[in-house]
Design a protein around this motif. Structure first.
Motif, PDB file in Angstrom:
ATOM      1  N   THR A  89      49.556  34.056  29.654  1.00  0.00           N
ATOM      2  CA  THR A  89      50.514  34.957  30.284  1.00  0.00           C
ATOM      3  C   THR A  89      49.799  36.066  31.053  1.00  0.00           C
ATOM      4  O   THR A  89      50.189  36.423  32.173  1.00  0.00           O
ATOM      5  CB  THR A  89      51.442  35.576  29.227  1.00  0.00           C
ATOM      6  N   MET A  90      48.738  36.609  30.470  1.00  0.00           N
ATOM      7  CA  MET A  90      47.998  37.658  31.162  1.00  0.00           C
ATOM      8  C   MET A  90      47.216  37.105  32.350  1.00  0.00           C
ATOM      9  O   MET A  90      47.049  37.778  33.364  1.00  0.00           O
ATOM     10  CB  MET A  90      47.076  38.385  30.185  1.00  0.00           C
ATOM     11  N   PRO A  98      36.868  49.855  44.595  1.00  0.00           N
ATOM     12  CA  PRO A  98      36.085  48.778  45.194  1.00  0.00           C
ATOM     13  C   PRO A  98      35.557  47.767  44.182  1.00  0.00           C
ATOM     14  O   PRO A  98      35.217  46.634  44.543  1.00  0.00           O
ATOM     15  CB  PRO A  98      34.931  49.518  45.890  1.00  0.00           C
ATOM     16  N   LEU A  99      35.478  48.160  42.907  1.00  0.00           N
ATOM     17  CA  LEU A  99      35.010  47.233  41.876  1.00  0.00           C
ATOM     18  C   LEU A  99      36.131  46.359  41.317  1.00  0.00           C
ATOM     19  O   LEU A  99      35.868  45.486  40.483  1.00  0.00           O
ATOM     20  CB  LEU A  99      34.368  48.011  40.721  1.00  0.00           C
ATOM     21  N   ALA A 100      37.351  46.598  41.765  1.00  0.00           N
ATOM     22  CA  ALA A 100      38.484  45.855  41.213  1.00  0.00           C
ATOM     23  C   ALA A 100      38.310  44.337  41.291  1.00  0.00           C
ATOM     24  O   ALA A 100      38.553  43.643  40.305  1.00  0.00           O
ATOM     25  CB  ALA A 100      39.779  46.280  41.897  1.00  0.00           C
ATOM     26  N   PRO A 101      37.876  43.760  42.433  1.00  0.00           N
ATOM     27  CA  PRO A 101      37.724  42.298  42.477  1.00  0.00           C
ATOM     28  C   PRO A 101      36.728  41.769  41.450  1.00  0.00           C
ATOM     29  O   PRO A 101      36.977  40.735  40.813  1.00  0.00           O
ATOM     30  CB  PRO A 101      37.237  42.046  43.908  1.00  0.00           C
ATOM     31  N   VAL A 102      35.616  42.477  41.265  1.00  0.00           N
ATOM     32  CA  VAL A 102      34.609  42.040  40.292  1.00  0.00           C
ATOM     33  C   VAL A 102      35.165  42.144  38.875  1.00  0.00           C
ATOM     34  O   VAL A 102      34.992  41.234  38.049  1.00  0.00           O
ATOM     35  CB  VAL A 102      33.326  42.887  40.431  1.00  0.00           C
ATOM     36  N   VAL A 103      35.825  43.265  38.586  1.00  0.00           N
ATOM     37  CA  VAL A 103      36.378  43.468  37.252  1.00  0.00           C
ATOM     38  C   VAL A 103      37.460  42.438  36.946  1.00  0.00           C
ATOM     39  O   VAL A 103      37.531  41.886  35.843  1.00  0.00           O
ATOM     40  CB  VAL A 103      36.935  44.898  37.116  1.00  0.00           C
ATOM     41  N   ILE A 104      38.290  42.149  37.942  1.00  0.00           N
ATOM     42  CA  ILE A 104      39.352  41.162  37.748  1.00  0.00           C
ATOM     43  C   ILE A 104      38.761  39.789  37.467  1.00  0.00           C
ATOM     44  O   ILE A 104      39.216  39.068  36.573  1.00  0.00           O
ATOM     45  CB  ILE A 104      40.287  41.125  38.974  1.00  0.00           C
ATOM     46  N   GLU A 105      37.733  39.430  38.182  1.00  0.00           N
ATOM     47  CA  GLU A 105      37.106  38.126  37.964  1.00  0.00           C
ATOM     48  C   GLU A 105      36.467  38.049  36.577  1.00  0.00           C
ATOM     49  O   GLU A 105      36.574  37.034  35.880  1.00  0.00           O
ATOM     50  CB  GLU A 105      36.056  37.857  39.044  1.00  0.00           C
ATOM     51  N   HIS A 106      35.810  39.131  36.158  1.00  0.00           N
ATOM     52  CA  HIS A 106      35.217  39.158  34.813  1.00  0.00           C
ATOM     53  C   HIS A 106      36.307  39.068  33.746  1.00  0.00           C
ATOM     54  O   HIS A 106      36.172  38.336  32.759  1.00  0.00           O
ATOM     55  CB  HIS A 106      34.405  40.435  34.632  1.00  0.00           C
ATOM     56  N   THR A 107      37.393  39.800  33.951  1.00  0.00           N
ATOM     57  CA  THR A 107      38.504  39.756  33.002  1.00  0.00           C
ATOM     58  C   THR A 107      39.079  38.352  32.892  1.00  0.00           C
ATOM     59  O   THR A 107      39.413  37.875  31.811  1.00  0.00           O
ATOM     60  CB  THR A 107      39.605  40.737  33.441  1.00  0.00           C
ATOM     61  N   ARG A 134      41.064  45.264  28.293  1.00  0.00           N
ATOM     62  CA  ARG A 134      40.379  44.757  29.487  1.00  0.00           C
ATOM     63  C   ARG A 134      41.382  44.449  30.603  1.00  0.00           C
ATOM     64  O   ARG A 134      41.144  44.723  31.782  1.00  0.00           O
ATOM     65  CB  ARG A 134      39.582  43.496  29.142  1.00  0.00           C
ATOM     66  N   TYR A 135      42.501  43.875  30.227  1.00  0.00           N
ATOM     67  CA  TYR A 135      43.526  43.537  31.212  1.00  0.00           C
ATOM     68  C   TYR A 135      44.027  44.779  31.937  1.00  0.00           C
ATOM     69  O   TYR A 135      44.150  44.808  33.160  1.00  0.00           O
ATOM     70  CB  TYR A 135      44.678  42.810  30.517  1.00  0.00           C
ATOM     71  N   PHE A 136      44.320  45.846  31.178  1.00  0.00           N
ATOM     72  CA  PHE A 136      44.861  47.044  31.807  1.00  0.00           C
ATOM     73  C   PHE A 136      43.809  47.814  32.598  1.00  0.00           C
ATOM     74  O   PHE A 136      44.162  48.573  33.514  1.00  0.00           O
ATOM     75  CB  PHE A 136      45.550  47.922  30.763  1.00  0.00           C
ATOM     76  N   ILE A 137      42.549  47.628  32.299  1.00  0.00           N
ATOM     77  CA  ILE A 137      41.496  48.184  33.161  1.00  0.00           C
ATOM     78  C   ILE A 137      41.570  47.530  34.533  1.00  0.00           C
ATOM     79  O   ILE A 137      41.541  48.200  35.570  1.00  0.00           O
ATOM     80  CB  ILE A 137      40.105  47.961  32.531  1.00  0.00           C
ATOM     81  N   ALA A 138      41.689  46.200  34.539  1.00  0.00           N
ATOM     82  CA  ALA A 138      41.763  45.470  35.809  1.00  0.00           C
ATOM     83  C   ALA A 138      43.010  45.859  36.607  1.00  0.00           C
ATOM     84  O   ALA A 138      42.940  46.089  37.819  1.00  0.00           O
ATOM     85  CB  ALA A 138      41.757  43.964  35.542  1.00  0.00           C
ATOM     86  N   ASP A 159      36.312  48.105  20.538  1.00  0.00           N
ATOM     87  CA  ASP A 159      36.410  46.684  20.172  1.00  0.00           C
ATOM     88  C   ASP A 159      36.189  45.832  21.420  1.00  0.00           C
ATOM     89  O   ASP A 159      37.117  45.639  22.208  1.00  0.00           O
ATOM     90  CB  ASP A 159      37.779  46.392  19.564  1.00  0.00           C
ATOM     91  N   PRO A 160      34.981  45.306  21.627  1.00  0.00           N
ATOM     92  CA  PRO A 160      34.699  44.512  22.832  1.00  0.00           C
ATOM     93  C   PRO A 160      35.582  43.284  22.990  1.00  0.00           C
ATOM     94  O   PRO A 160      35.708  42.756  24.099  1.00  0.00           O
ATOM     95  CB  PRO A 160      33.228  44.112  22.633  1.00  0.00           C
ATOM     96  N   SER A 161      36.200  42.819  21.896  1.00  0.00           N
ATOM     97  CA  SER A 161      37.070  41.648  21.986  1.00  0.00           C
ATOM     98  C   SER A 161      38.507  42.012  22.338  1.00  0.00           C
ATOM     99  O   SER A 161      39.381  41.138  22.367  1.00  0.00           O
ATOM    100  CB  SER A 161      37.057  40.873  20.661  1.00  0.00           C
ATOM    101  N   ASP A 162      38.758  43.286  22.618  1.00  0.00           N
ATOM    102  CA  ASP A 162      40.111  43.754  22.933  1.00  0.00           C
ATOM    103  C   ASP A 162      40.477  43.333  24.359  1.00  0.00           C
ATOM    104  O   ASP A 162      40.267  44.070  25.321  1.00  0.00           O
ATOM    105  CB  ASP A 162      40.174  45.272  22.780  1.00  0.00           C
ATOM    106  N   VAL A 163      41.043  42.137  24.492  1.00  0.00           N
ATOM    107  CA  VAL A 163      41.347  41.612  25.820  1.00  0.00           C
ATOM    108  C   VAL A 163      42.511  42.347  26.475  1.00  0.00           C
ATOM    109  O   VAL A 163      42.616  42.376  27.704  1.00  0.00           O
ATOM    110  CB  VAL A 163      41.659  40.099  25.749  1.00  0.00           C
ATOM    111  N   PHE A 164      43.371  42.963  25.675  1.00  0.00           N
ATOM    112  CA  PHE A 164      44.492  43.688  26.256  1.00  0.00           C
ATOM    113  C   PHE A 164      44.004  44.934  26.994  1.00  0.00           C
ATOM    114  O   PHE A 164      44.471  45.240  28.094  1.00  0.00           O
ATOM    115  CB  PHE A 164      45.497  44.055  25.168  1.00  0.00           C
TER     116      PHE A 164
END
Length: 364
Positions: free
Chosen positions: A305-306, A283-292, A270-274, A263-268
């Motif tokens: 809250t997230m 090393p990709l954490a900053p990019v992933v966090i910004e995308h999230t 995505r949050y736990f990936i970041a 489910d691409p709309s699963d923001v939760f």
């Protein structure tokens, strides 16, 4: 009643049930109402219209329909069960507006009444896996209400003295018993295994060493996932949350990635990936966090809250007290604050004098 009227009444009710099962609640309510215009003592139509109204939290009308159905048919187990489940869902809908201790305690009264109704349903239908599973879910919600004020006392969800941490309560035990009974009656019941995992995770959260219990909850989620042939349960995000709380971030990221793939709309997820990548120093954490961050900003205000959680994770903001966030927390957000290690240092932090003044100015 004339034969043609009986046929029309049944046809309208059946059409209404098709719409209800498809989530088309307005159309379902209209058709049930038309059936009742033909026969005002049609208990089946009252009960199913009540279930449709419960799905959209049309609370008073829903209760009136179930009450009428049970007056007409006192041994109607299905109506008892669905009315009990309606109480659990109503409590969940209202929780986001429970911003004072009395409001929070009122949730207990609603869920206790729901449990009473589900207990009557279980007496009338002892072979119904659905009834036992949903009574287990109601007990899980009751336990959730008990445990959250202890886990995050700074939220001031209840102004009574917090009880000592316990190794589970009676509500937790009853939830597990009912969910196990549901699984015994229907070994393929994915939903029951998913809710059992939620109970296990809550119990684990009160232990000094959360990891074993959270990993047990994760194993239960995996079983639920294997049984979820229709791929409808949001199991991956629950697994990502449990694994993150257990500190197994690599596995948490993997579960989150599966959740987003499903489910691409699963923001939760995505949050736990970041969160996981940051803790893994990827090393990709900053990019992933910004995308999230961008994804979350496009969703409803409850996701704030997230976003705050990402700020804390990256050290962008100082440790503001989470008490100031209380009035904006959804059900998911409260659980997030309680479980996510990002917030652990803020659990006991009281309001600063500046925050108190800001809250007072908002209230004025």
């Amino acid at each position: 009643m004339a034969e043609n009227e009986c046929t029309m009444r049944k046809s309208l009710a059946q059409q209404g049930e098709v719409h209800r099962r498809n989530g088309e609640y307005t159309a379902a309510i209209q058709l049930f109402t038309e059936a009742l215009a033909i026969d005002s003592e049609y208990a089946w139509a009252y009960a199913h219209r009540g279930a449709a109204r419960a799905a959209i939290d049309d609370w008073e009308a829903c209760c009136e329909d179930f009450e009428t159905a049970l007056k007409l048919k006192p041994d109607y187990g299905w109506a008892y069960a669905r009315w009990g489940e309606a109480h659990r869902m109503h409590a969940s809908y209202r929780l986001g507006r429970a911003d004072t201790p009395p409001d929070w305690r009122e949730q207990h009264a609603v869920i206790d009444r729901g449990i009473e109704l589900l207990e009557r349903a279980a007496e009338l239908s002892p072979g119904s896996a659905w009834t036992f599973a949903h009574r287990g879910a109601a007990y899980m919600y009751k336990y959730w209400l008990e445990v959250m004020p202890r886990l995050v006392p700074a939220l001031e969800l209840d102004n009574r003295p917090a009880p000592e941490a316990q190794n589970g309560s009676d509500a937790a035990s009853r939830a597990l018993q009912d969910l196990d009974k549901a699984s015994e009656l229907n070994p393929q019941y994915a939903w029951a295994f998913a809710f059992k995992a939620c109970v296990l995770a809550l119990i684990a959260r009160e232990q000094l060493d959360m990891k074993p219990g959270l990993l047990e909850a994760h194993d239960c989620l995996l079983k639920s996932l294997a049984l979820d042939v229709d791929k409808r349960l949001p199991v991956h995000r629950a697994a990502a949350k449990a694994l993150s709380s257990a500190g197994t971030f690599r596995e948490s990221v993997a579960a989150g990635l599966n959740g987003v793939a499903k489910d691409p709309s699963d923001v939760f997820s995505r949050y736990f990936i970041a969160v996981g990548l940051k803790h893994l120093d990827d090393p990709l954490a900053p990019v992933v966090i910004e995308h999230t961050r961008k994804v979350l900003e496009s969703t409803k205000s409850e996701i704030d809250t997230m976003l705050h959680g990402l700020d804390v994770l990256e050290g962008r903001v100082g440790g503001m007290s989470i008490v100031s966030e209380r009035n904006n927390l959804s059900v998911e957000a409260i659980a997030l604050v309680a479980f996510d290690p990002t917030w652990s240092e803020l659990h006991m932090k009281p309001l600063s004098s500046l925050e108190i003044r800001e809250l007072q100015s908002k209230n004025d």
